[in-house]
Write a protein that holds these residues in place. Structure first.
Motif, PDB file in Angstrom:
ATOM      1  N   ALA A  33      52.413  71.001  61.237  1.00  0.00           N
ATOM      2  CA  ALA A  33      52.969  71.823  62.313  1.00  0.00           C
ATOM      3  C   ALA A  33      53.655  73.066  61.751  1.00  0.00           C
ATOM      4  CB  ALA A  33      53.947  71.011  63.152  1.00  0.00           C
ATOM      5  N   VAL A  34      54.365  72.921  60.644  1.00  0.00           N
ATOM      6  CA  VAL A  34      55.012  74.072  59.999  1.00  0.00           C
ATOM      7  C   VAL A  34      53.946  75.057  59.514  1.00  0.00           C
ATOM      8  CG1 VAL A  34      56.424  74.810  58.028  1.00  0.00           C
ATOM      9  CG2 VAL A  34      57.080  72.782  59.351  1.00  0.00           C
ATOM     10  N   ARG A  35      52.911  74.534  58.912  1.00  0.00           N
ATOM     11  CA  ARG A  35      51.830  75.401  58.410  1.00  0.00           C
ATOM     12  C   ARG A  35      51.077  76.073  59.556  1.00  0.00           C
ATOM     13  NH1 ARG A  35      48.134  72.743  54.556  1.00  0.00           N
ATOM     14  NH2 ARG A  35      47.771  74.877  53.960  1.00  0.00           N
ATOM     15  N   LEU A  36      50.903  75.350  60.679  1.00  0.00           N
ATOM     16  CA  LEU A  36      50.265  75.933  61.859  1.00  0.00           C
ATOM     17  C   LEU A  36      51.120  77.077  62.402  1.00  0.00           C
ATOM     18  CD1 LEU A  36      48.102  75.959  64.113  1.00  0.00           C
ATOM     19  CD2 LEU A  36      49.528  74.263  65.312  1.00  0.00           C
ATOM     20  N   CYS A  37      52.407  76.849  62.490  1.00  0.00           N
ATOM     21  CA  CYS A  37      53.321  77.885  62.975  1.00  0.00           C
ATOM     22  C   CYS A  37      53.158  79.158  62.137  1.00  0.00           C
ATOM     23  CB  CYS A  37      54.763  77.372  62.930  1.00  0.00           C
ATOM     24  SG  CYS A  37      55.987  78.489  63.636  1.00  0.00           S
ATOM     25  N   TRP A  38      53.104  79.004  60.838  1.00  0.00           N
ATOM     26  CA  TRP A  38      52.939  80.152  59.940  1.00  0.00           C
ATOM     27  C   TRP A  38      51.549  80.780  60.114  1.00  0.00           C
ATOM     28  CZ3 TRP A  38      55.127  83.871  57.612  1.00  0.00           C
ATOM     29  CH2 TRP A  38      54.500  84.573  56.587  1.00  0.00           C
TER      30      TRP A  38
END
Length: 113
Positions: A33-38
């Motif tokens: 989810a953090v990587r998707l946000c980025w």
């Protein structure tokens, strides 16, 4: 005679955008989810150093937070709001909410806000 160029101004951005549910459901972990946000950041040319400075987390931790290696440190919860504000989307919060199994009514209220 002077020639002037028209300056196009960017419209006001009120808040981070909601990410489509299909993207959130594809995330298997908090790190995803953090990587998707980025990955879905509004300013594609933004560097991770700019992200760290604007979100207020240590610059030397940025590669850990965005790494696909589950052994690396994760983005602490206290930085989620700032991370999402800088990236321009709420992928992390949506993934957490999905995990908390919000009711349909609560989810609709969150989207309306």
């Amino acid at each position: 005679m002077s020639h002037q160029l028209e300056l196009r101004l960017m419209g006001r951005l009120d808040a981070p955008s909601v990410v489509p549910d299909s993207h959130i459901k594809a995330c298997q972990s908090y790190r995803d989810a953090v990587r998707l946000c980025w990955a879905l950041r509004r300013v594609k040319a933004m560097t991770t150093l700019t992200l760290a400075e604007a979100a207020g987390f240590p610059a030397n931790h940025r590669s850990d937070y965005l790494s696909d290696n589950e052994e690396r440190r994760e983005l602490p919860a206290k930085y989620i709001k700032a991370f999402e504000a800088v990236a321009g989307n709420t992928a992390i919060s949506q993934w957490i909410a999905m995990g908390a199994k919000l009711t349909v009514l609560e989810e609709l209220q969150a989207r309306a806000a």
